[in-house]
Design a protein around this motif. Sequence first.
Motif, short mmCIF file in Angstrom:
data_model
loop_
_atom_site.label_atom_id
_atom_site.label_comp_id
_atom_site.label_asym_id
_atom_site.label_seq_id
_atom_site.Cartn_x
_atom_site.Cartn_y
_atom_site.Cartn_z
N GLU A 138 15.07 36.90 -47.27
CA GLU A 138 13.77 36.71 -47.94
C GLU A 138 13.92 36.37 -49.42
O GLU A 138 12.97 35.91 -50.07
N ASN A 139 15.12 36.59 -49.99
CA ASN A 139 15.35 36.27 -51.40
C ASN A 139 15.79 34.83 -51.61
O ASN A 139 15.94 34.39 -52.76
N THR A 140 16.01 34.09 -50.51
CA THR A 140 16.43 32.70 -50.66
C THR A 140 15.53 31.76 -49.86
O THR A 140 14.56 31.24 -50.39
N ILE A 141 15.81 31.54 -48.56
CA ILE A 141 15.11 30.47 -47.84
C ILE A 141 14.26 30.96 -46.67
O ILE A 141 13.74 30.13 -45.90
N LYS A 142 14.07 32.24 -46.53
CA LYS A 142 13.29 32.74 -45.38
C LYS A 142 11.88 32.17 -45.35
O LYS A 142 11.36 31.83 -44.28
N SER A 143 11.27 32.01 -46.50
CA SER A 143 9.88 31.53 -46.57
C SER A 143 9.79 30.00 -46.50
O SER A 143 8.70 29.45 -46.44
N PHE A 144 10.93 29.31 -46.50
CA PHE A 144 10.94 27.85 -46.47
C PHE A 144 10.58 27.36 -45.06
O PHE A 144 10.79 28.05 -44.08
N SER A 145 10.06 26.14 -45.00
CA SER A 145 9.85 25.50 -43.69
C SER A 145 11.23 25.14 -43.14
O SER A 145 12.23 25.15 -43.85
N LEU A 146 11.29 24.80 -41.86
CA LEU A 146 12.57 24.45 -41.24
C LEU A 146 13.22 23.28 -41.96
O LEU A 146 14.43 23.29 -42.23
N TYR A 147 12.44 22.28 -42.29
CA TYR A 147 12.96 21.10 -43.00
C TYR A 147 13.53 21.51 -44.36
O TYR A 147 14.63 21.07 -44.74
N ASP A 148 12.79 22.35 -45.09
CA ASP A 148 13.26 22.77 -46.42
C ASP A 148 14.48 23.68 -46.33
O ASP A 148 15.33 23.68 -47.22
N LYS A 149 14.56 24.48 -45.26
CA LYS A 149 15.75 25.30 -45.04
C LYS A 149 17.00 24.43 -44.89
O LYS A 149 18.04 24.71 -45.46
N ILE A 150 16.85 23.36 -44.10
CA ILE A 150 17.98 22.44 -43.88
C ILE A 150 18.36 21.75 -45.19
O ILE A 150 19.54 21.63 -45.52
N LEU A 151 17.35 21.32 -45.95
CA LEU A 151 17.59 20.65 -47.23
C LEU A 151 18.31 21.58 -48.22
O LEU A 151 19.28 21.18 -48.87
N ALA A 152 17.83 22.81 -48.32
CA ALA A 152 18.43 23.78 -49.24
C ALA A 152 19.86 24.13 -48.82
O ALA A 152 20.75 24.28 -49.67
N SER A 153 20.09 24.26 -47.51
CA SER A 153 21.44 24.57 -47.01
C SER A 153 22.40 23.42 -47.27
O SER A 153 23.56 23.63 -47.63
N PHE A 154 21.89 22.21 -47.08
CA PHE A 154 22.70 21.02 -47.36
C PHE A 154 23.09 20.97 -48.83
O PHE A 154 24.26 20.74 -49.17
N PHE A 155 22.13 21.22 -49.70
CA PHE A 155 22.42 21.15 -51.14
C PHE A 155 23.37 22.25 -51.58
O PHE A 155 24.25 22.02 -52.41
N GLN A 156 23.23 23.45 -51.01
CA GLN A 156 24.14 24.54 -51.34
C GLN A 156 25.57 24.18 -50.94
O GLN A 156 26.52 24.46 -51.68
N SER A 157 25.72 23.53 -49.80
CA SER A 157 27.04 23.11 -49.34
C SER A 157 27.63 22.04 -50.26
O SER A 157 28.82 22.05 -50.57
N VAL A 158 26.78 21.12 -50.70
CA VAL A 158 27.24 20.02 -51.57
C VAL A 158 27.57 20.53 -52.97
O VAL A 158 28.61 20.19 -53.53
N THR A 159 26.70 21.35 -53.54
CA THR A 159 26.87 21.76 -54.93
C THR A 159 28.07 22.69 -55.11
O THR A 159 28.64 22.75 -56.21
N THR A 160 28.47 23.41 -54.08
CA THR A 160 29.66 24.27 -54.20
C THR A 160 30.93 23.44 -54.24
O THR A 160 32.00 23.98 -54.57
N ARG A 161 30.83 22.16 -53.94
CA ARG A 161 32.00 21.27 -54.00
C ARG A 161 32.21 20.77 -55.41
O ARG A 161 32.44 19.60 -55.64
N THR A 162 32.12 21.66 -56.39
CA THR A 162 32.41 21.49 -57.83
C THR A 162 31.25 20.95 -58.67
O THR A 162 31.45 20.58 -59.81
N ALA A 163 30.02 20.94 -58.15
CA ALA A 163 28.91 20.38 -58.93
C ALA A 163 28.23 21.40 -59.83
O ALA A 163 28.03 21.17 -61.00
#
Length: 448
Positions: A256-281
């Motif tokens: 509930e402190n991150t993406i629980k309240s997000f729509s399914l589409y926004d959950k996927i988008l946020a998860s994708f960005f978290q995966s990308v940004t940890t790659r040194t961004a």
Amino acid sequence: MSLIGRIKEQIEKNPPRLLAFGFLLVILVGSIILSLPISSASGEYTNLLDASFTATSAVCVTGLATVNTLEYWSSFGHFIILMLIQFGGLGFMTWAILIALIMKKRITLKERLVIHEQMNAISLQGMVRLVIYVLKATFIIEIAGAVLLGFTFIPRFGIGKGIWYSIFHSISAYCNAGFDLIGSESLAPFAKSIMVILPISFLIMIGGIGFSVIMDITSKKKFKHFTAHAKLALSVSATLVLTGMVIFFLLEYGNENTIKSFSLYDKILASFFQSVTTRTAGFCALNQAMIRDSSAVVSIVLMFIGGSPAGTAGGVKTTTMGLLFYTTLSEIKGQSDVNMFNRRIPFNTVRKALAVVIISMCWVLLITLILTVTESNSFINLLFEATSAFGTVGLSRSVTPTLTNVGKMLIMITMYLGRLGPMTLAFAFTKRQTARTYREPRGDILVG
């Protein structure tokens, strides 16, 4: 010869050493400028340690900051930070060659050797051509990124400020720096905006994939015609991004402190960005202090691996881990050679990859151990911080602003080491042995 002359000669004769001192010089100049009253929003002098930390973070394209980038620095300070990011992202030798070409000076073998070291290139051939390609590609990609971001930033912030924000974040993303001018929440206000998240994500991935891979893509078009290096970099990068996205989605789905309240589409988008940004961004669309510890562990692994060689990313590199994976696979299969994509990999390349990973792991663990003594924070948060610094990522679980002076210096050294690479620093400050004409008797050791 004078002492200064001898020191200069020793530096110039060693390309890794020249590279190391070149980055140090840029950091020193940036630190001095950022410490001046003109660079701060308050018009007062900035503590030299905080100025040096910011300059180091910018030149090493990390993004960790002890002060709020938006609120603390003036417009001039923001401009200096952006110049340091651009300078650090492409490397000081890239700019030196550009100046030399403008002045129509001849590029010497010594300068080509330094470019070769900076770009982590395979061959000495075509170094100047590579630099010119890098500069052209960089400006084209950054301009395209700024235009895409402008569709969101200009309506939100106005024409002048919107254009400046678009340029700043495009350069910061392409250089994998992670500095932003949005505020303490980083990109959290745009976590659901596809017109911000996707352009920044693709800028991060393009900058982190490596210039040699980009050249392969643009010139050879088809994957089967790419070099073994490009195939490995692309394969590992795609695997890490997709795997990381799926894992983050599953782990954070009910948080509930991150993406629980997000729509399914926004959950996927946020998860994708978290995966990308940890790659040194280092851009942050989710509060890193609020993600689960399990997600933090996954982030640490991705940050440690980082991007690909000859790009703007840090970490031990995708190709290094990919090579070690294939080495392990070859050993399991009982093969005498390490083969990938119908190519045999030389043993000295495998040995270098192993050395990079071992040195990097030892350094991150050592810094984390010292931080547990100097800082008042949990082990997982401090390991996250140390790995983020080494991988030149810039993500933090609210640790950076609370660092002690000792902690700041340790993180600065770690960012510097991560940007140059452990092997470059090792070659710069150790004496290489000449090739021996004999070999020692064989000794057998039991392993495993």
